[in-house]
Design a protein around this motif. Structure first.
Motif, short mmCIF file in Angstrom:
data_model
loop_
_atom_site.label_atom_id
_atom_site.label_comp_id
_atom_site.label_asym_id
_atom_site.label_seq_id
_atom_site.Cartn_x
_atom_site.Cartn_y
_atom_site.Cartn_z
N ILE A 55 -29.70 -8.34 -23.26
CA ILE A 55 -29.57 -6.90 -23.01
C ILE A 55 -28.11 -6.61 -22.71
O ILE A 55 -27.49 -7.29 -21.87
N THR A 56 -27.57 -5.61 -23.41
CA THR A 56 -26.18 -5.21 -23.21
C THR A 56 -26.12 -3.80 -22.66
O THR A 56 -26.88 -2.92 -23.09
N VAL A 57 -25.20 -3.56 -21.73
CA VAL A 57 -24.91 -2.21 -21.25
C VAL A 57 -23.40 -2.03 -21.21
O VAL A 57 -22.65 -3.00 -21.08
N HIS A 58 -22.98 -0.80 -21.34
CA HIS A 58 -21.55 -0.48 -21.29
C HIS A 58 -21.36 0.74 -20.39
O HIS A 58 -21.29 1.87 -20.86
N PRO A 59 -21.32 0.52 -19.07
CA PRO A 59 -21.12 1.64 -18.15
C PRO A 59 -19.72 2.22 -18.27
O PRO A 59 -18.75 1.48 -18.48
N ARG A 60 -19.63 3.53 -18.16
CA ARG A 60 -18.33 4.21 -18.17
C ARG A 60 -18.19 5.04 -16.90
O ARG A 60 -19.19 5.38 -16.26
N PRO A 61 -16.96 5.39 -16.53
CA PRO A 61 -16.74 6.04 -15.23
C PRO A 61 -17.51 7.33 -15.03
O PRO A 61 -17.91 7.66 -13.90
N ASP A 62 -17.76 8.10 -16.13
CA ASP A 62 -18.49 9.36 -15.97
C ASP A 62 -20.00 9.17 -15.94
O ASP A 62 -20.75 10.14 -15.75
N GLU A 63 -20.47 7.93 -16.11
CA GLU A 63 -21.89 7.60 -16.08
C GLU A 63 -22.72 8.48 -17.01
O GLU A 63 -23.85 8.85 -16.71
N LYS B 161 -30.30 -6.03 -13.59
CA LYS B 161 -30.03 -7.40 -13.16
C LYS B 161 -31.22 -8.00 -12.42
O LYS B 161 -31.57 -9.18 -12.58
N ALA B 162 -31.88 -7.17 -11.62
CA ALA B 162 -33.02 -7.64 -10.83
C ALA B 162 -34.27 -7.83 -11.67
O ALA B 162 -35.20 -8.53 -11.23
N ALA B 163 -34.30 -7.24 -12.87
CA ALA B 163 -35.55 -7.22 -13.63
C ALA B 163 -35.57 -8.11 -14.87
O ALA B 163 -36.59 -8.73 -15.15
N ILE B 164 -34.47 -8.17 -15.60
CA ILE B 164 -34.52 -8.84 -16.90
C ILE B 164 -34.38 -10.36 -16.75
O ILE B 164 -33.85 -10.85 -15.76
N SER B 165 -34.86 -11.07 -17.75
CA SER B 165 -34.81 -12.53 -17.70
C SER B 165 -33.98 -13.14 -18.82
O SER B 165 -33.69 -14.33 -18.78
N THR B 166 -33.59 -12.35 -19.82
CA THR B 166 -32.73 -12.84 -20.88
C THR B 166 -31.26 -12.67 -20.48
O THR B 166 -30.96 -12.23 -19.38
N GLU B 167 -30.36 -12.98 -21.41
CA GLU B 167 -28.93 -12.90 -21.11
C GLU B 167 -28.52 -11.45 -20.87
O GLU B 167 -28.85 -10.55 -21.65
N PHE B 168 -27.78 -11.22 -19.80
CA PHE B 168 -27.28 -9.89 -19.46
C PHE B 168 -25.79 -9.85 -19.78
O PHE B 168 -25.02 -10.69 -19.30
N ASN B 169 -25.40 -8.88 -20.60
CA ASN B 169 -24.01 -8.71 -21.01
C ASN B 169 -23.54 -7.33 -20.57
O ASN B 169 -24.12 -6.32 -20.97
N ILE B 170 -22.52 -7.29 -19.74
CA ILE B 170 -21.94 -6.02 -19.29
C ILE B 170 -20.59 -5.84 -19.96
O ILE B 170 -19.69 -6.66 -19.80
N GLU B 171 -20.46 -4.76 -20.75
CA GLU B 171 -19.21 -4.43 -21.41
C GLU B 171 -18.48 -3.35 -20.63
O GLU B 171 -19.11 -2.51 -19.97
N GLY B 172 -17.16 -3.34 -20.73
CA GLY B 172 -16.43 -2.25 -20.11
C GLY B 172 -14.96 -2.53 -19.95
O GLY B 172 -14.45 -3.59 -20.33
N ASN B 173 -14.29 -1.55 -19.36
CA ASN B 173 -12.85 -1.60 -19.19
C ASN B 173 -12.50 -2.19 -17.83
O ASN B 173 -12.73 -1.55 -16.79
N CYS B 174 -11.93 -3.37 -17.85
CA CYS B 174 -11.61 -4.05 -16.60
C CYS B 174 -10.42 -3.44 -15.88
O CYS B 174 -10.06 -3.89 -14.78
N ARG B 175 -9.78 -2.43 -16.47
CA ARG B 175 -8.72 -1.71 -15.73
C ARG B 175 -9.30 -0.84 -14.63
O ARG B 175 -8.58 -0.37 -13.75
N GLU B 176 -10.59 -0.59 -14.71
CA GLU B 176 -11.28 0.22 -13.71
C GLU B 176 -11.80 -0.70 -12.61
O GLU B 176 -12.68 -1.54 -12.86
#
Length: 243
Positions: free
Chosen positions: A41-49, A61-76
């Motif tokens: 499961i992939t998610v890409h949170p952005r500052p404006d949500e 994170k508390a629920a899924i059992s497969t690989e969790f991938n979080i994408e985003g801008n590490c400058r934030e």
């Protein structure tokens, strides 16, 4: 081995947010994606949500059992804190500008090498695998390797855009980038505008492809085909490409 499919559920969150309630339930959709065969499961949170909310990341994170991938801008810094608090299997560093509609370019890994090296170290120090979003340019692959990253994710919009004009020509820079990544010991992911029409050929032609992250096209297909059937069709494309 077949390339893994990670389903990006940003568009599910967009639909939910449009009415202000919890329909569709993002966590339930993620669990259903897993039950239907998705390997991540992939998610890409952005500052404006505007789609994925920061709380969603904790809930998933508390629920899924497969690989969790979080994408985003590490400058934030808020993004960095979010990733470190949740410790997903993988973080994908994407150079989004504030307010950007969708990701539209990879990192200049030469210009930002020292910064990326620092951020890669931060996440790896927390036990998180790191992938850097890059264009299919051999020099960018070399620069990524110099940051110490575990993987790269090839930005595939150009391939998708040029697929119908000449798929053989469109995939060439990606195959070359993949070969260079392999030589440098980098794992290889890909994503952006991959769909049921262009996915199999891409996976056949790009060696060592470990994972694709697909959201927009997959969710659009699900409107017509149903979510379970759609995920199965994407998995079929990837499995067929392995033979």
């Amino acid at each position: 081995m077949a390339t893994k499919l990670s389903v990006n559920i940003n568009k599910i969150a967009t639909l939910r947010n449009s009415r202000g309630g919890n329909n569709p339930d993002l966590v339930k959709v993620a669990l259903d994606c897993e039950a239907f065969g998705a390997e991540g499961i992939t998610v890409h949170p952005r500052p404006d949500e505007r789609h994925i909310r920061y709380q969603d990341v904790y809930d998933l994170k508390a629920a899924i059992s497969t690989e969790f991938n979080i994408e985003g801008n590490c400058r934030e810094q808020k993004f960095v804190d979010l990733v470190l608090a949740n410790k997903p299997a993988q973080v994908t560093l994407v150079p989004d500008a504030e307010g950007q509609i969708t990701s539209n370019h990879g990192w200049d890994t030469g210009k930002h090498r020292d910064y990326l090296r620092e951020m890669v170290s931060v996440f790896q120090g927390a036990g998180i695998r790191v992938s850097i979003f890059v264009d299919p340019v051999v020099e960018m692959i070399q620069g990524a390797a110099e940051t110490g990253t575990d993987r790269i994710e090839l930005y595939t919009e150009a391939y998708a855009h040029n697929y119908y004009e000449s798929r053989e020509k469109a995939v060439l820079p990606y195959a070359a980038a993949a070969r260079r990544a392999h030589e440098l010991g980098l794992g290889l992911n890909a994503g952006h505008d991959l769909d049921l029409h262009n996915l199999r050929f891409f996976a056949q032609q790009v060696p060592g492809l470990l994972e694709v992250s697909i959201g927009h096209a997959l969710i659009c297909d699900a409107i017509y085909l149903g979510l379970e059937n759609t995920i199965q069709q994407y998995l079929h494309q990837l499995r067929e490409s392995a033979y």
